[in-house]
Design an enzyme around this catalytic site. Structure first.
Site, PDB file in Angstrom:
ATOM      1  N   LYS A   1       0.840  -1.193   0.000  1.00 42.99           N
ATOM      2  CA  LYS A   1       0.000   0.000   0.000  1.00 42.99           C
ATOM      3  C   LYS A   1       0.882   1.251   0.000  1.00 42.99           C
ATOM      4  O   LYS A   1       1.984   1.210   0.520  1.00 42.99           O
ATOM      5  CB  LYS A   1      -0.915   0.005   1.237  1.00 42.99           C
ATOM      6  CG  LYS A   1      -1.741  -1.265   1.432  1.00 42.99           C
ATOM      7  CD  LYS A   1      -2.829  -1.394   0.407  1.00 42.99           C
ATOM      8  CE  LYS A   1      -3.701  -2.634   0.698  1.00 42.99           C
ATOM      9  NZ  LYS A   1      -4.789  -2.785  -0.272  1.00 42.99           N
TER      10      LYS A   1
ATOM     11  N   HIS B   1      -6.306 -13.583  -7.955  1.00 48.94           N
ATOM     12  CA  HIS B   1      -7.174 -12.610  -7.287  1.00 48.94           C
ATOM     13  C   HIS B   1      -8.557 -12.663  -7.923  1.00 48.94           C
ATOM     14  O   HIS B   1      -8.693 -12.921  -9.111  1.00 48.94           O
ATOM     15  CB  HIS B   1      -6.596 -11.197  -7.389  1.00 48.94           C
ATOM     16  CG  HIS B   1      -7.213 -10.252  -6.405  1.00 48.94           C
ATOM     17  ND1 HIS B   1      -8.448  -9.668  -6.609  1.00 48.94           N
ATOM     18  CD2 HIS B   1      -6.784  -9.803  -5.203  1.00 48.94           C
ATOM     19  CE1 HIS B   1      -8.740  -8.894  -5.567  1.00 48.94           C
ATOM     20  NE2 HIS B   1      -7.761  -8.963  -4.698  1.00 48.94           N
TER      21      HIS B   1
END
Length: 475
Positions: free
Chosen positions: A175, A294
């Site tokens: 992040k 994902h």
């Protein structure tokens, strides 16, 4: 005599539904071992009997069309048609039914999830006789499952490749997910891996944007992996997202990752498509790369209770198409996931033989015939206080990914990774000693804080963070 033609808008629709029931509703049918079975949650339009809707679903997802055609006589519809063989009401719901449909195996191309889905979840979902339709589960017969390669390697081979046993794996999504330069991105990867994580991860929407082109990211991440491995003596990895605008570009990126010597790559299997995913899985089997999957876009498809496709079906599709990891929800984090339902499809991902269990949403017994298992990935709003529950829910064969729960540590990325590693090993050790983590997990974490200042700091930061919303996905 000229036949009268009904011009009312609903007349043709009603006639079509009635014709379906005559041919495709067969309650006396004996299911074959080779049939592909589907459980649909149907919500009929007002005034339409469930038998008509169930027959329409079977017809429109197999050999049926809205009228009788002369070419029906050139084949054997009894051999190839789908059959609605049972209908049951949904407890506690008005005007909802589970329709069970059997499809002959010859309707589907061998080894093609794309072809399977094109039929079973194709045009039928827009059929006017239905207010809503949801595919709850599929039974893949052994005869069809054996036509697929499945996951490139599977859980046991992955553990052998990375030499990690006896505990769950730890990961972290870097992040902020977008905006970092390649060099700063690589720095964050290095700090997390050096601190104790097994893997770090590209976010699903990191591809090749102007602020960080894919080749630069791959190069700096590979450097971070090698440096952290040299310092820790452990095998490390980063899920390099090879998802791209074209399949050719995707394969080009996968080949670059292989040339750099990284152990694992990543793919967004729903947004990129099942055909592309199957091609990539075959490449990973041939080259020895692990494949992390994902599920971006899944909630668009699976979140509504009465329309769409349940995630357990998407998970089965991925096991057929191929992937070594798959995001599966956390039960305790910020993302949707009810405990028993989640455990049901986690078992469908990992185990070889799964018994029918309606209490967990499993409508059919599933035999995977030794197709390799997929490791579930728990990710989304989790932190160190969730660790006891995660270990108790998922056991060892899971990857626990703490993004903000690592990078949000007040002392930095490496201490955040160390806090998670200590918490995981403390919970695993306590569980192995017979401690009930569901009741005493908090005590285990607090005891571990005495020996880990990094964990103590993390516990203080996230002690009040909870995501207490009622789940939508219930049985």
């Amino acid at each position: 005599m000229v036949p009268q033609t009904e011009t009312k808008a609903g007349a043709g629709f009603k006639a079509g539904v009635k014709d379906y029931r005559l041919t495709y509703y067969t309650p006396d049918y004996m299911v074959k071992d080779t049939d592909i079975l589907a459980a649909f949650r149907m919500t009929p339009q007002p005034g339409v009997p469930p038998e008509e809707c169930g027959a329409a679903v079977a017809a429109e997802s197999s050999t049926g069309t809205w009228t009788t055609v002369w070419t029906d006589g050139l084949t054997s519809l009894d051999r190839y048609k789908g059959r609605c063989y049972d209908i049951e009401p949904v407890a506690g719901e008005d005007n909802q039914y589970i329709a069970y449909v059997a499809y002959p195996i010859d309707l589907f191309e061998e080894g093609s999830v794309t072809n399977l889905f094109t039929s079973i979840v194709g045009n039928v979902f827009g059929f006017k006789a239905l207010r809503a339709l949801r595919l709850e589960d599929l039974r893949i017969p052994p005869a069809y499952a054996k036509t697929f390669q499945g996951p490139p390697h599977g859980i046991q081979v992955e553990r052998d490749k990375i030499n990690k046993y006896g505990r769950g794996l730890l990961g972290c999504t870097i992040k902020p997910k977008l905006g970092l330069s390649a060099k700063n991105y690589g720095r964050a990867v290095y700090e997390c891996l050096r601190g104790g994580l097994d893997f770090t991860k590209d976010d699903e929407n990191v591809n090749s944007q102007p602020f960080m082109r894919w080749r630069d990211r791959f190069t700096f991440v590979a450097e971070a992996i090698y440096k952290s491995q040299a310092e820790t003596g452990e095998i490390k990895g980063h899920y390099l997202n090879v998802t791209a605008a074209t399949s050719e570009e995707m394969m080009k990126r996968a080949e670059c990752a292989k040339d750099l010597g990284v152990p694992i790559i990543m793919h967004d299997y729903l947004t990129a498509g099942l055909t592309a995913n199957t091609s990539l899985a075959h490449y990973c089997r041939d080259t020895g790369l692990l494949l992390h999957i994902h599920r971006a876009m899944h909630a668009v498809i699976d979140r509504q209770r009465n329309h769409g496709i349940h995630f357990r079906v998407l998970a089965k599709a991925l096991r057929l198409s191929g992937g070594d990891h798959l995001h599966s929800g956390t039960v305790v984090g910020k993302l949707e996931g009810e405990r028993e339902v989640t455990l049901g499809f986690v078992d469908l991902m990992r185990d070889d033989y799964i018994e029918k269990d309606r209490s967990r949403g499993i409508y059919f017994t599933q035999d995977w015939c030794s197709l390799p298992g997929v490791m579930p990935v728990a990710s989304g709003g989790i932190h160190v206080w969730h660790m006891p529950a995660l270990v108790e829910i998922f056991g060892d064969d899971a990857c626990l990914q703490f993004g903000g729960g690592t990078l949000g540590h007040p002392w930095g990325n490496a201490p955040g990774a160390a806090a998670n590693r200590v918490a995981l090993e403390a919970c695993t050790q306590a569980r192995n000693a017979g401690v009930d983590l569901a009741r005493k997990g908090g005590d285990v974490i607090r005891a571990a804080c005495k020996w880990s200042p990094e964990l103590a700091a993390a516990c203080e930061v996230w002690k009040e963070i909870k995501f207490e919303f009622e789940t939508i996905d219930k049985l």
